[in-house]
Design a protein around this motif. Sequence first.
Motif, PDB file in Angstrom:
ATOM      1  N   PRO A  51     -37.149  49.115 -49.416  1.00  0.00           N
ATOM      2  CA  PRO A  51     -36.199  48.604 -48.433  1.00  0.00           C
ATOM      3  C   PRO A  51     -35.289  47.296 -48.947  1.00  0.00           C
ATOM      4  CG  PRO A  51     -39.221  48.053 -47.930  1.00  0.00           C
ATOM      5  CD  PRO A  51     -38.873  48.151 -50.028  1.00  0.00           C
ATOM      6  N   ILE A  52     -35.318  46.510 -50.000  1.00  0.00           N
ATOM      7  CA  ILE A  52     -34.280  46.190 -50.117  1.00  0.00           C
ATOM      8  C   ILE A  52     -32.865  47.185 -50.841  1.00  0.00           C
ATOM      9  CG2 ILE A  52     -33.086  44.240 -51.863  1.00  0.00           C
ATOM     10  CD1 ILE A  52     -36.070  43.262 -51.595  1.00  0.00           C
ATOM     11  N   ILE A  53     -33.642  47.304 -51.662  1.00  0.00           N
ATOM     12  CA  ILE A  53     -32.460  48.938 -52.035  1.00  0.00           C
ATOM     13  C   ILE A  53     -32.164  49.431 -51.066  1.00  0.00           C
ATOM     14  CG2 ILE A  53     -31.961  50.887 -53.411  1.00  0.00           C
ATOM     15  CD1 ILE A  53     -34.276  49.411 -55.606  1.00  0.00           C
ATOM     16  N   VAL A  54     -33.179  50.007 -49.874  1.00  0.00           N
ATOM     17  CA  VAL A  54     -32.516  51.146 -48.822  1.00  0.00           C
ATOM     18  C   VAL A  54     -31.547  50.492 -48.342  1.00  0.00           C
ATOM     19  CG1 VAL A  54     -33.200  52.046 -46.688  1.00  0.00           C
ATOM     20  CG2 VAL A  54     -35.105  52.507 -48.902  1.00  0.00           C
ATOM     21  N   ALA A  55     -32.226  48.760 -47.862  1.00  0.00           N
ATOM     22  CA  ALA A  55     -30.811  48.126 -46.993  1.00  0.00           C
ATOM     23  C   ALA A  55     -29.527  47.802 -47.227  1.00  0.00           C
ATOM     24  CB  ALA A  55     -31.823  46.791 -46.496  1.00  0.00           C
ATOM     25  N   PHE A 113     -27.491  40.283 -42.591  1.00  0.00           N
ATOM     26  CA  PHE A 113     -28.089  40.569 -41.917  1.00  0.00           C
ATOM     27  C   PHE A 113     -29.173  41.248 -41.766  1.00  0.00           C
ATOM     28  CE2 PHE A 113     -26.222  37.854 -39.293  1.00  0.00           C
ATOM     29  CZ  PHE A 113     -26.990  36.832 -38.332  1.00  0.00           C
ATOM     30  N   THR A 114     -28.555  42.509 -42.954  1.00  0.00           N
ATOM     31  CA  THR A 114     -29.229  43.858 -43.287  1.00  0.00           C
ATOM     32  C   THR A 114     -30.045  43.544 -44.343  1.00  0.00           C
ATOM     33  OG1 THR A 114     -27.524  45.280 -42.223  1.00  0.00           O
ATOM     34  CG2 THR A 114     -29.223  46.252 -43.656  1.00  0.00           C
ATOM     35  N   MET A 115     -29.219  42.350 -45.318  1.00  0.00           N
ATOM     36  CA  MET A 115     -30.690  42.871 -46.796  1.00  0.00           C
ATOM     37  C   MET A 115     -31.927  41.525 -46.103  1.00  0.00           C
ATOM     38  SD  MET A 115     -28.979  44.204 -48.422  1.00  0.00           S
ATOM     39  CE  MET A 115     -30.405  43.719 -50.241  1.00  0.00           C
ATOM     40  N   ILE A 116     -31.318  40.791 -44.744  1.00  0.00           N
ATOM     41  CA  ILE A 116     -32.336  39.489 -44.479  1.00  0.00           C
ATOM     42  C   ILE A 116     -33.128  40.380 -43.801  1.00  0.00           C
ATOM     43  CG2 ILE A 116     -33.239  37.488 -43.079  1.00  0.00           C
ATOM     44  CD1 ILE A 116     -30.377  36.269 -42.888  1.00  0.00           C
ATOM     45  N   LEU A 117     -32.652  41.508 -43.605  1.00  0.00           N
ATOM     46  CA  LEU A 117     -33.958  42.355 -42.737  1.00  0.00           C
ATOM     47  C   LEU A 117     -34.974  43.538 -43.887  1.00  0.00           C
ATOM     48  CD1 LEU A 117     -35.197  44.003 -40.348  1.00  0.00           C
ATOM     49  CD2 LEU A 117     -33.312  45.456 -40.159  1.00  0.00           C
ATOM     50  N   GLY A 118     -33.743  43.634 -44.927  1.00  0.00           N
ATOM     51  CA  GLY A 118     -34.784  44.350 -45.920  1.00  0.00           C
ATOM     52  C   GLY A 118     -35.792  43.890 -46.978  1.00  0.00           C
ATOM     53  N   GLY A 128     -39.036  44.352 -46.896  1.00  0.00           N
ATOM     54  CA  GLY A 128     -40.433  44.214 -48.122  1.00  0.00           C
ATOM     55  C   GLY A 128     -41.229  43.518 -48.506  1.00  0.00           C
ATOM     56  N   LEU A 129     -41.345  42.330 -48.259  1.00  0.00           N
ATOM     57  CA  LEU A 129     -42.598  40.820 -48.139  1.00  0.00           C
ATOM     58  C   LEU A 129     -43.226  41.467 -47.123  1.00  0.00           C
ATOM     59  CD1 LEU A 129     -40.354  37.931 -47.981  1.00  0.00           C
ATOM     60  CD2 LEU A 129     -41.899  38.878 -49.706  1.00  0.00           C
ATOM     61  N   LEU A 130     -43.325  42.532 -46.428  1.00  0.00           N
ATOM     62  CA  LEU A 130     -44.391  43.065 -45.173  1.00  0.00           C
ATOM     63  C   LEU A 130     -45.517  44.042 -46.037  1.00  0.00           C
ATOM     64  CD1 LEU A 130     -45.330  43.509 -42.356  1.00  0.00           C
ATOM     65  CD2 LEU A 130     -43.972  44.400 -41.799  1.00  0.00           C
ATOM     66  N   PHE A 131     -44.078  44.857 -46.514  1.00  0.00           N
ATOM     67  CA  PHE A 131     -44.437  46.396 -47.330  1.00  0.00           C
ATOM     68  C   PHE A 131     -45.735  45.846 -48.318  1.00  0.00           C
ATOM     69  CE2 PHE A 131     -41.304  49.873 -46.405  1.00  0.00           C
ATOM     70  CZ  PHE A 131     -42.365  49.593 -44.507  1.00  0.00           C
ATOM     71  N   GLY A 132     -44.922  44.654 -49.084  1.00  0.00           N
ATOM     72  CA  GLY A 132     -45.731  43.767 -50.444  1.00  0.00           C
ATOM     73  C   GLY A 132     -47.142  43.774 -50.528  1.00  0.00           C
ATOM     74  N   THR A 133     -47.316  42.389 -48.840  1.00  0.00           N
ATOM     75  CA  THR A 133     -49.002  41.976 -48.025  1.00  0.00           C
ATOM     76  C   THR A 133     -49.233  43.101 -47.755  1.00  0.00           C
ATOM     77  OG1 THR A 133     -47.252  40.069 -47.600  1.00  0.00           O
ATOM     78  CG2 THR A 133     -48.871  40.734 -46.625  1.00  0.00           C
ATOM     79  N   MET A 134     -48.432  43.874 -46.790  1.00  0.00           N
ATOM     80  CA  MET A 134     -49.668  45.165 -46.779  1.00  0.00           C
ATOM     81  C   MET A 134     -50.602  46.348 -47.484  1.00  0.00           C
ATOM     82  SD  MET A 134     -47.601  46.628 -43.838  1.00  0.00           S
ATOM     83  CE  MET A 134     -48.248  47.911 -43.619  1.00  0.00           C
ATOM     84  N   ILE A 135     -49.791  45.862 -48.923  1.00  0.00           N
ATOM     85  CA  ILE A 135     -50.041  46.994 -49.837  1.00  0.00           C
ATOM     86  C   ILE A 135     -51.602  45.959 -50.077  1.00  0.00           C
ATOM     87  CG2 ILE A 135     -49.750  47.222 -52.217  1.00  0.00           C
ATOM     88  CD1 ILE A 135     -46.777  47.986 -51.243  1.00  0.00           C
ATOM     89  N   LEU A 136     -50.988  44.670 -50.381  1.00  0.00           N
ATOM     90  CA  LEU A 136     -52.202  43.661 -51.336  1.00  0.00           C
ATOM     91  C   LEU A 136     -53.459  43.575 -50.446  1.00  0.00           C
ATOM     92  CD1 LEU A 136     -53.285  41.561 -52.531  1.00  0.00           C
ATOM     93  CD2 LEU A 136     -51.800  39.832 -51.929  1.00  0.00           C
ATOM     94  N   THR A 137     -53.605  43.914 -49.210  1.00  0.00           N
ATOM     95  CA  THR A 137     -54.397  43.084 -48.490  1.00  0.00           C
ATOM     96  C   THR A 137     -54.865  45.180 -48.556  1.00  0.00           C
ATOM     97  OG1 THR A 137     -53.123  41.845 -46.766  1.00  0.00           O
ATOM     98  CG2 THR A 137     -55.130  43.131 -45.150  1.00  0.00           C
ATOM     99  N   ARG A 138     -54.726  46.088 -48.214  1.00  0.00           N
ATOM    100  CA  ARG A 138     -55.046  47.167 -48.460  1.00  0.00           C
ATOM    101  C   ARG A 138     -56.249  46.986 -50.005  1.00  0.00           C
ATOM    102  NH1 ARG A 138     -51.897  51.790 -45.968  1.00  0.00           N
ATOM    103  NH2 ARG A 138     -51.573  50.911 -43.110  1.00  0.00           N
ATOM    104  N   ARG A 139     -55.368  47.001 -51.265  1.00  0.00           N
ATOM    105  CA  ARG A 139     -55.449  46.958 -52.340  1.00  0.00           C
ATOM    106  C   ARG A 139     -57.632  45.822 -52.491  1.00  0.00           C
ATOM    107  NH1 ARG A 139     -53.667  51.630 -55.035  1.00  0.00           N
ATOM    108  NH2 ARG A 139     -54.324  51.106 -57.034  1.00  0.00           N
TER     109      ARG A 139
END
Length: 242
Positions: free
Chosen positions: A45-49, A65-70, A74-85
């Motif tokens: 997400p950071i690269i996309v932003a 602001f766009t980079m902060i959003l990215g 990214g942190l949200l995606f990372g947390t979701m991946i950790l939770t599912r794994r």
Amino acid sequence: MADNEKTEKKAKKQGTISQIIQIYKFTSADDKQLPFLIAGGIILPIIVAAAACAILNVHWITWIFTMILGVMVGLLFGTMILTRRADKVGYRQMEGKPGATGAILNSITKAGFSFPQEPIWVDPRTKDAIWRGTGRTGVYLVGEGDYGRVMKAMSREEAKIKRVTRGSDIPIIKLSVGDGEKQVPLNKLQKTVMRQKVKLTKYELDELNGRLRTLQAKSSMGVPKGVDPTKMHVSRRAMRGK
């Protein structure tokens, strides 16, 4: 008062961070791909932003602001991946252990579901077990062990339940947990329980629970003597190394 609130918030934040670290250590010990997946989930997400800002040639304030959003995404995606794994690793480690079914059922607390972690029936020789629970979808009998033996035992329990629900159309849902053709895998048990259609009002559910408590108190076919159901306890916290 303000200092106490700040101290509590700080302690809560530290506790959350410590919990995430424990989950990561527990999961990464079994899942070697985890670090790469989390890194990818955060960085993408950071690269996309950054690419979007560069292509659109936005103002520097918008860039920030766009980079902060990215980063946040990214942190949200990372947390979701950790939770599912972590869930996958936890389920894999729990499979085959006596009491694992009870641990999963006991964690279902939404929509009026109630599953005591202790089984209502245990075979002292084979350790086959049955849990009984309720929800606004009906009565559940969930067996752990050999399919044939468990289904026979659940039929006996079903007959007892029908004696206290006679005259009603309350469904009795029987599930056998395992890897067989007619069984429900442990990692799909929660979804299978919760996807049933609602049949009861809250008042009807309360009345049903009262009748089942009376049935359990009068039953002479509960957990056999010599079997301690608390020794079948498998905490779902163990799934994530807590």
